[in-house]
Design a protein around this motif. Structure first.
Motif, PDB file in Angstrom:
ATOM      1  N   ASP A 142       0.804  -1.219   0.000  1.00  0.00           N
ATOM      2  CA  ASP A 142       0.000   0.000   0.000  1.00  0.00           C
ATOM      3  C   ASP A 142       0.839   1.273   0.000  1.00  0.00           C
ATOM      4  O   ASP A 142       0.356   2.331  -0.381  1.00  0.00           O
ATOM      5  N   ALA A 143       2.099   1.180   0.456  1.00  0.00           N
ATOM      6  CA  ALA A 143       2.993   2.340   0.474  1.00  0.00           C
ATOM      7  C   ALA A 143       4.435   1.865   0.510  1.00  0.00           C
ATOM      8  O   ALA A 143       4.745   0.850   1.131  1.00  0.00           O
ATOM      9  N   GLU A 193       3.815   4.143  -8.833  1.00  0.00           N
ATOM     10  CA  GLU A 193       2.699   5.062  -8.660  1.00  0.00           C
ATOM     11  C   GLU A 193       1.572   4.839  -9.673  1.00  0.00           C
ATOM     12  O   GLU A 193       0.409   4.963  -9.309  1.00  0.00           O
ATOM     13  N   PRO A 194       1.864   4.447 -10.932  1.00  0.00           N
ATOM     14  CA  PRO A 194       0.751   4.124 -11.838  1.00  0.00           C
ATOM     15  C   PRO A 194      -0.077   2.916 -11.363  1.00  0.00           C
ATOM     16  O   PRO A 194      -1.226   2.756 -11.747  1.00  0.00           O
ATOM     17  N   GLN A 195       0.510   2.093 -10.499  1.00  0.00           N
ATOM     18  CA  GLN A 195      -0.199   0.941  -9.924  1.00  0.00           C
ATOM     19  C   GLN A 195      -0.935   1.333  -8.643  1.00  0.00           C
ATOM     20  O   GLN A 195      -1.504   0.485  -7.962  1.00  0.00           O
ATOM     21  N   GLY A 196      -0.875   2.625  -8.282  1.00  0.00           N
ATOM     22  CA  GLY A 196      -1.541   3.092  -7.074  1.00  0.00           C
ATOM     23  C   GLY A 196      -0.729   2.906  -5.810  1.00  0.00           C
ATOM     24  O   GLY A 196      -1.274   2.940  -4.702  1.00  0.00           O
ATOM     25  N   ILE A 197       0.580   2.711  -5.937  1.00  0.00           N
ATOM     26  CA  ILE A 197       1.452   2.531  -4.770  1.00  0.00           C
ATOM     27  C   ILE A 197       2.302   3.797  -4.613  1.00  0.00           C
ATOM     28  O   ILE A 197       3.222   4.026  -5.405  1.00  0.00           O
ATOM     29  N   LEU A 236       5.396   6.100  10.615  1.00  0.00           N
ATOM     30  CA  LEU A 236       4.069   5.492  10.443  1.00  0.00           C
ATOM     31  C   LEU A 236       3.067   6.554   9.991  1.00  0.00           C
ATOM     32  O   LEU A 236       2.274   6.311   9.084  1.00  0.00           O
ATOM     33  N   ASN A 237       3.127   7.743  10.601  1.00  0.00           N
ATOM     34  CA  ASN A 237       2.250   8.844  10.169  1.00  0.00           C
ATOM     35  C   ASN A 237       2.469   9.176   8.702  1.00  0.00           C
ATOM     36  O   ASN A 237       1.515   9.422   7.961  1.00  0.00           O
ATOM     37  N   ASN A 271      -0.434   8.937   5.891  1.00  0.00           N
ATOM     38  CA  ASN A 271      -0.775  10.091   5.066  1.00  0.00           C
ATOM     39  C   ASN A 271      -0.638   9.786   3.578  1.00  0.00           C
ATOM     40  O   ASN A 271      -1.449  10.222   2.762  1.00  0.00           O
ATOM     41  N   MET A 272       0.384   9.028   3.220  1.00  0.00           N
ATOM     42  CA  MET A 272       0.578   8.634   1.823  1.00  0.00           C
ATOM     43  C   MET A 272      -0.607   7.805   1.327  1.00  0.00           C
ATOM     44  O   MET A 272      -1.114   8.014   0.230  1.00  0.00           O
ATOM     45  N   MET A 273      -1.034   6.856   2.151  1.00  0.00           N
ATOM     46  CA  MET A 273      -2.121   5.960   1.749  1.00  0.00           C
ATOM     47  C   MET A 273      -3.451   6.709   1.671  1.00  0.00           C
ATOM     48  O   MET A 273      -4.262   6.423   0.798  1.00  0.00           O
ATOM     49  N   GLN A 274      -3.662   7.673   2.564  1.00  0.00           N
ATOM     50  CA  GLN A 274      -4.897   8.461   2.527  1.00  0.00           C
ATOM     51  C   GLN A 274      -4.919   9.372   1.315  1.00  0.00           C
ATOM     52  O   GLN A 274      -5.949   9.541   0.687  1.00  0.00           O
ATOM     53  N   ALA A 275      -3.781   9.945   0.965  1.00  0.00           N
ATOM     54  CA  ALA A 275      -3.693  10.845  -0.187  1.00  0.00           C
ATOM     55  C   ALA A 275      -3.918  10.076  -1.478  1.00  0.00           C
ATOM     56  O   ALA A 275      -4.415  10.614  -2.461  1.00  0.00           O
TER      57      ALA A 275
END
Length: 104
Positions: free
Chosen positions: A50-51, A70-74, A93-94, A98-102
């Motif tokens: 996921d990140a 990033e084109p794969q959504g990672i 971790l924050n 934040n990366m996953m939420q964005a």
């Protein structure tokens, strides 16, 4: 479960940071998998990630990994040097959260 991958030169220096991130995740009641991998092994572990966070010493990999993942959504980011140096699992971790939420 969210899967966060940390990449460093050999996968060794980030092992302690993984432990600290898992402790922070546990305290927050989050379902998180965090793993450290060597730059050479990224392709073996990227499935369902996921990140991706890069240790400062491998920041040179960022451009290429962003282009591939990033084109794969990672999302891919570099860990702040101070956060990495102090092994601040909570801050890193924050950053990952934040990366996953964005990305959503």
């Amino acid at each position: 479960m969210k899967k966060i991958m940390l990449i460093c030169s050999a996968g060794m220096s980030s092992s302690l940071l993984v432990k600290k991130m898992l402790e922070a995740s546990s305290k927050r009641g989050l379902d998180t998998e965090v793993l450290a991998v060597a730059e050479a092994d990224v392709h073996k572990h990227v499935q369902n990630t996921d990140a991706v966070l890069l240790a400062p010493q491998v920041r040179f990999l960022a451009k290429n990994l962003k282009r591939k993942l990033e084109p794969q959504g990672i999302p891919v980011e570099i860990i702040d040097s101070i956060d990495f140096g102090t092994m601040d699992g909570d801050k890193v971790l924050n950053q990952a959260i934040n990366m996953m939420q964005a990305d959503n």
